[in-house]
Every structure is written in structure tokens, then in C-alpha cells.
Design a protein around this motif. Structure first.
Motif, PDB file in Angstrom:
ATOM      1  N   ASN A 109     -72.154  26.540  37.177  1.00 54.54           N
ATOM      2  CA  ASN A 109     -70.872  26.504  36.480  1.00 54.54           C
ATOM      3  C   ASN A 109     -69.801  25.838  37.334  1.00 54.54           C
ATOM      4  OD1 ASN A 109     -69.342  27.274  34.080  1.00 54.54           O
ATOM      5  ND2 ASN A 109     -68.248  28.652  35.456  1.00 54.54           N
ATOM      6  N   LEU A 110     -69.787  26.136  38.633  1.00 56.19           N
ATOM      7  CA  LEU A 110     -68.824  25.481  39.524  1.00 56.19           C
ATOM      8  C   LEU A 110     -69.017  23.961  39.532  1.00 56.19           C
ATOM      9  CD1 LEU A 110     -68.717  27.916  42.578  1.00 56.19           C
ATOM     10  CD2 LEU A 110     -66.888  27.483  40.908  1.00 56.19           C
ATOM     11  N   ALA A 111     -70.255  23.527  39.529  1.00 54.05           N
ATOM     12  CA  ALA A 111     -70.532  22.084  39.500  1.00 54.05           C
ATOM     13  C   ALA A 111     -70.056  21.470  38.185  1.00 54.05           C
ATOM     14  CB  ALA A 111     -72.021  21.832  39.692  1.00 54.05           C
ATOM     15  N   SER A 112     -70.241  22.192  37.094  1.00 49.19           N
ATOM     16  CA  SER A 112     -69.801  21.658  35.796  1.00 49.19           C
ATOM     17  C   SER A 112     -68.279  21.574  35.720  1.00 49.19           C
ATOM     18  CB  SER A 112     -70.364  22.497  34.647  1.00 49.19           C
ATOM     19  OG  SER A 112     -69.721  23.754  34.561  1.00 49.19           O
ATOM     20  N   ILE A 113     -67.578  22.513  36.334  1.00 48.70           N
ATOM     21  CA  ILE A 113     -66.116  22.486  36.373  1.00 48.70           C
ATOM     22  C   ILE A 113     -65.638  21.310  37.227  1.00 48.70           C
ATOM     23  CG2 ILE A 113     -64.074  23.706  37.220  1.00 48.70           C
ATOM     24  CD1 ILE A 113     -65.566  26.343  36.469  1.00 48.70           C
ATOM     25  N   ALA A 114     -66.255  21.128  38.372  1.00 44.09           N
ATOM     26  CA  ALA A 114     -65.859  20.051  39.280  1.00 44.09           C
ATOM     27  C   ALA A 114     -66.022  18.676  38.634  1.00 44.09           C
ATOM     28  CB  ALA A 114     -66.680  20.129  40.566  1.00 44.09           C
ATOM     29  N   ALA A 115     -67.011  18.542  37.782  1.00 45.51           N
ATOM     30  CA  ALA A 115     -67.300  17.248  37.166  1.00 45.51           C
ATOM     31  C   ALA A 115     -66.166  16.732  36.274  1.00 45.51           C
ATOM     32  CB  ALA A 115     -68.597  17.332  36.368  1.00 45.51           C
ATOM     33  N   SER A 116     -65.316  17.614  35.788  1.00 45.72           N
ATOM     34  CA  SER A 116     -64.294  17.179  34.833  1.00 45.72           C
ATOM     35  C   SER A 116     -62.849  17.267  35.329  1.00 45.72           C
ATOM     36  CB  SER A 116     -64.437  17.984  33.557  1.00 45.72           C
ATOM     37  OG  SER A 116     -64.261  19.363  33.842  1.00 45.72           O
ATOM     38  N   THR A 117     -62.625  17.649  36.567  1.00 44.44           N
ATOM     39  CA  THR A 117     -61.260  17.906  37.045  1.00 44.44           C
ATOM     40  C   THR A 117     -60.345  16.688  36.972  1.00 44.44           C
ATOM     41  OG1 THR A 117     -62.008  19.682  38.470  1.00 44.44           O
ATOM     42  CG2 THR A 117     -59.914  18.660  39.042  1.00 44.44           C
ATOM     43  N   ILE A 118     -60.752  15.553  37.468  1.00 44.55           N
ATOM     44  CA  ILE A 118     -59.887  14.373  37.493  1.00 44.55           C
ATOM     45  C   ILE A 118     -59.597  13.885  36.078  1.00 44.55           C
ATOM     46  CG2 ILE A 118     -59.680  11.969  38.253  1.00 44.55           C
ATOM     47  CD1 ILE A 118     -59.362  14.062  40.487  1.00 44.55           C
ATOM     48  N   VAL A 119     -60.612  13.825  35.237  1.00 42.33           N
ATOM     49  CA  VAL A 119     -60.402  13.409  33.846  1.00 42.33           C
ATOM     50  C   VAL A 119     -59.422  14.354  33.160  1.00 42.33           C
ATOM     51  CG1 VAL A 119     -61.531  13.151  31.600  1.00 42.33           C
ATOM     52  CG2 VAL A 119     -62.627  12.277  33.666  1.00 42.33           C
ATOM     53  N   ASN A 120     -59.557  15.651  33.409  1.00 41.50           N
ATOM     54  CA  ASN A 120     -58.649  16.620  32.805  1.00 41.50           C
ATOM     55  C   ASN A 120     -57.207  16.398  33.251  1.00 41.50           C
ATOM     56  OD1 ASN A 120     -60.742  17.838  31.439  1.00 41.50           O
ATOM     57  ND2 ASN A 120     -60.941  19.529  32.857  1.00 41.50           N
ATOM     58  N   TYR A 121     -56.999  16.063  34.521  1.00 39.91           N
ATOM     59  CA  TYR A 121     -55.636  15.815  34.989  1.00 39.91           C
ATOM     60  C   TYR A 121     -55.021  14.625  34.252  1.00 39.91           C
ATOM     61  CZ  TYR A 121     -51.616  14.369  37.623  1.00 39.91           C
ATOM     62  OH  TYR A 121     -50.350  13.986  37.954  1.00 39.91           O
ATOM     63  N   PHE A 122     -55.742  13.521  34.221  1.00 39.94           N
ATOM     64  CA  PHE A 122     -55.175  12.325  33.610  1.00 39.94           C
ATOM     65  C   PHE A 122     -54.971  12.484  32.100  1.00 39.94           C
ATOM     66  CE2 PHE A 122     -56.518  10.282  37.598  1.00 39.94           C
ATOM     67  CZ  PHE A 122     -55.284   9.764  37.948  1.00 39.94           C
ATOM     68  N   THR A 123     -55.881  13.144  31.402  1.00 41.29           N
ATOM     69  CA  THR A 123     -55.651  13.361  29.972  1.00 41.29           C
ATOM     70  C   THR A 123     -54.460  14.281  29.756  1.00 41.29           C
ATOM     71  OG1 THR A 123     -57.275  15.161  29.851  1.00 41.29           O
ATOM     72  CG2 THR A 123     -58.048  12.935  29.288  1.00 41.29           C
ATOM     73  N   SER A 124     -54.262  15.251  30.640  1.00 41.46           N
ATOM     74  CA  SER A 124     -53.098  16.132  30.527  1.00 41.46           C
ATOM     75  C   SER A 124     -51.808  15.375  30.782  1.00 41.46           C
ATOM     76  CB  SER A 124     -53.208  17.289  31.528  1.00 41.46           C
ATOM     77  OG  SER A 124     -54.255  18.140  31.190  1.00 41.46           O
ATOM     78  N   ASP A 125     -51.773  14.634  31.870  1.00 41.43           N
ATOM     79  CA  ASP A 125     -50.556  13.941  32.269  1.00 41.43           C
ATOM     80  C   ASP A 125     -50.201  12.804  31.317  1.00 41.43           C
ATOM     81  OD1 ASP A 125     -48.358  13.506  34.048  1.00 41.43           O
ATOM     82  OD2 ASP A 125     -49.449  11.816  34.917  1.00 41.43           O
ATOM     83  N   LEU A 126     -51.182  12.065  30.894  1.00 42.04           N
ATOM     84  CA  LEU A 126     -50.910  10.851  30.111  1.00 42.04           C
ATOM     85  C   LEU A 126     -50.941  11.057  28.600  1.00 42.04           C
ATOM     86  CD1 LEU A 126     -53.004   8.361  32.256  1.00 42.04           C
ATOM     87  CD2 LEU A 126     -50.526   8.751  32.319  1.00 42.04           C
ATOM     88  N   TRP A 127     -51.539  12.155  28.135  1.00 39.74           N
ATOM     89  CA  TRP A 127     -51.673  12.318  26.686  1.00 39.74           C
ATOM     90  C   TRP A 127     -51.061  13.632  26.201  1.00 39.74           C
ATOM     91  CZ3 TRP A 127     -55.841  14.705  23.441  1.00 39.74           C
ATOM     92  CH2 TRP A 127     -55.706  14.334  22.098  1.00 39.74           C
ATOM     93  N   VAL A 128     -51.453  14.748  26.796  1.00 38.92           N
ATOM     94  CA  VAL A 128     -51.013  16.054  26.282  1.00 38.92           C
ATOM     95  C   VAL A 128     -49.533  16.279  26.549  1.00 38.92           C
ATOM     96  CG1 VAL A 128     -51.361  18.546  26.360  1.00 38.92           C
ATOM     97  CG2 VAL A 128     -53.341  17.007  26.569  1.00 38.92           C
ATOM     98  N   TRP A 129     -49.114  16.108  27.806  1.00 36.51           N
ATOM     99  CA  TRP A 129     -47.710  16.357  28.181  1.00 36.51           C
ATOM    100  C   TRP A 129     -46.995  15.035  28.487  1.00 36.51           C
ATOM    101  CZ3 TRP A 129     -51.272  20.111  29.833  1.00 36.51           C
ATOM    102  CH2 TRP A 129     -51.033  21.397  29.339  1.00 36.51           C
ATOM    103  N   ARG A 130     -47.042  14.104  27.571  1.00 36.03           N
ATOM    104  CA  ARG A 130     -46.367  12.825  27.817  1.00 36.03           C
ATOM    105  C   ARG A 130     -45.002  12.807  27.191  1.00 36.03           C
ATOM    106  NH1 ARG A 130     -48.471   8.324  23.691  1.00 36.03           N
ATOM    107  NH2 ARG A 130     -47.540   9.376  21.965  1.00 36.03           N
TER     108      ARG A 130
END
Length: 130
Positions: A109-130
Motif C-alpha cells: 500500500n505504501l508503494a501504491s501511495i508513493a506512485a501517485s504523489t507527484i501527479v496528485n500535487y500537480f492535478t491539485s495545484d493546476l486543476w482542482v484549486w486553480r
């Protein structure tokens, strides 16, 4: 595109709290509620709870200074949408590492979480909270 370091640190700290929520619930649901055979169902529930945890903290802390073009419900819907691919990829990684490779589900589970961290940041910053 430059990273706002302060925001990224806040986002990362929120992510750490989400990991704690995810791992804790996954452990409790797998060991005491659903059983080990249903660890993937437990993972779906624990992931959803961590997504809600992360949304709330990002809303009130990480991205509080951003001006929004939509409502909090719109951002919540976008946040969930931005996490769908990561969640699906995470579940596949969790399954492969646990069932195919024999790694304990909490480490997988930790590995699966780590796999998406950077993508999650950019989608949050550039799309969700823009």
C-alpha cells in the motif's frame, strides 16, 4: 512551471496525514472488520477516507490562499476525479505486490501511495484549486 515550495511542503504534510489515515484504516479494516481476504475492499474504503481527509486539509490549509472559480463541492468533485487514475493504478500495484509478489499488504500500500504523489500535487495545484 515552478513549484511553490511552501505549498508543496504543506501538500506533502497533508499527504503524510493521508498516509496515516489510509494505513491505519487499512490495517483495522483488514485485521478486525473485513478480513485479510478482502484487503482490496478495505483498501478502497481506506483510500476514500484518506482522499476526504486530504481534500479537507488541502482546502483549509494548503490552497487556502487561492481564488476559486467554482464552489467547494465543485472542487471536491474535481479532487475525486483527479484521484481516480491514481486510485486505480494504486489498486493494481497493491494487488500485484501483495498477491503476485507476496509482499505484505501494508508495504504494498505504501508503494501504491508513493506512485501517485507527484501527479496528485500537480492535478491539485493546476486543476482542482486553480
Amino acid at each position: 512551471m515552478l513549484i511553490n515550495i511552501r505549498r508543496f511542503v504543506r501538500f506533502s504534510l497533508v499527504g503524510v496525514s493521508g498516509v496515516a489515515v489510509n494505513q491505519g484504516l487499512l490495517f483495522l479494516l483488514t485485521n478486525y472488520v473485513l478480513g485479510e481476504r478482502l484487503y482490496l475492499a478495505a483498501a478502497v474504503i481506506s483510500t476514500e477516507m484518506s482522499v476526504l481527509n486530504n481534500f479537507i486539509w488541502n482546502e483549509v490549509w494548503t490552497f487556502k490562499d487561492k481564488h476559486y472559480s467554482n464552489s467547494v463541492y465543485g472542487r471536491l468533485l474535481k479532487f475525486h476525479g483527479s484521484r481516480l487514475l491514481g486510485i486505480l493504478i494504486g489498486l493494481v500495484i497493491l494487488y500485484i505486490l501483495t498477491d503476485v509478489m507476496g509482499i505484505h499488504y501494508l508495504f504494498s500500500n505504501l508503494a501504491s501511495i508513493a506512485a501517485s504523489t507527484i501527479v496528485n500535487y500537480f492535478t491539485s495545484d493546476l486543476w482542482v484549486w486553480r
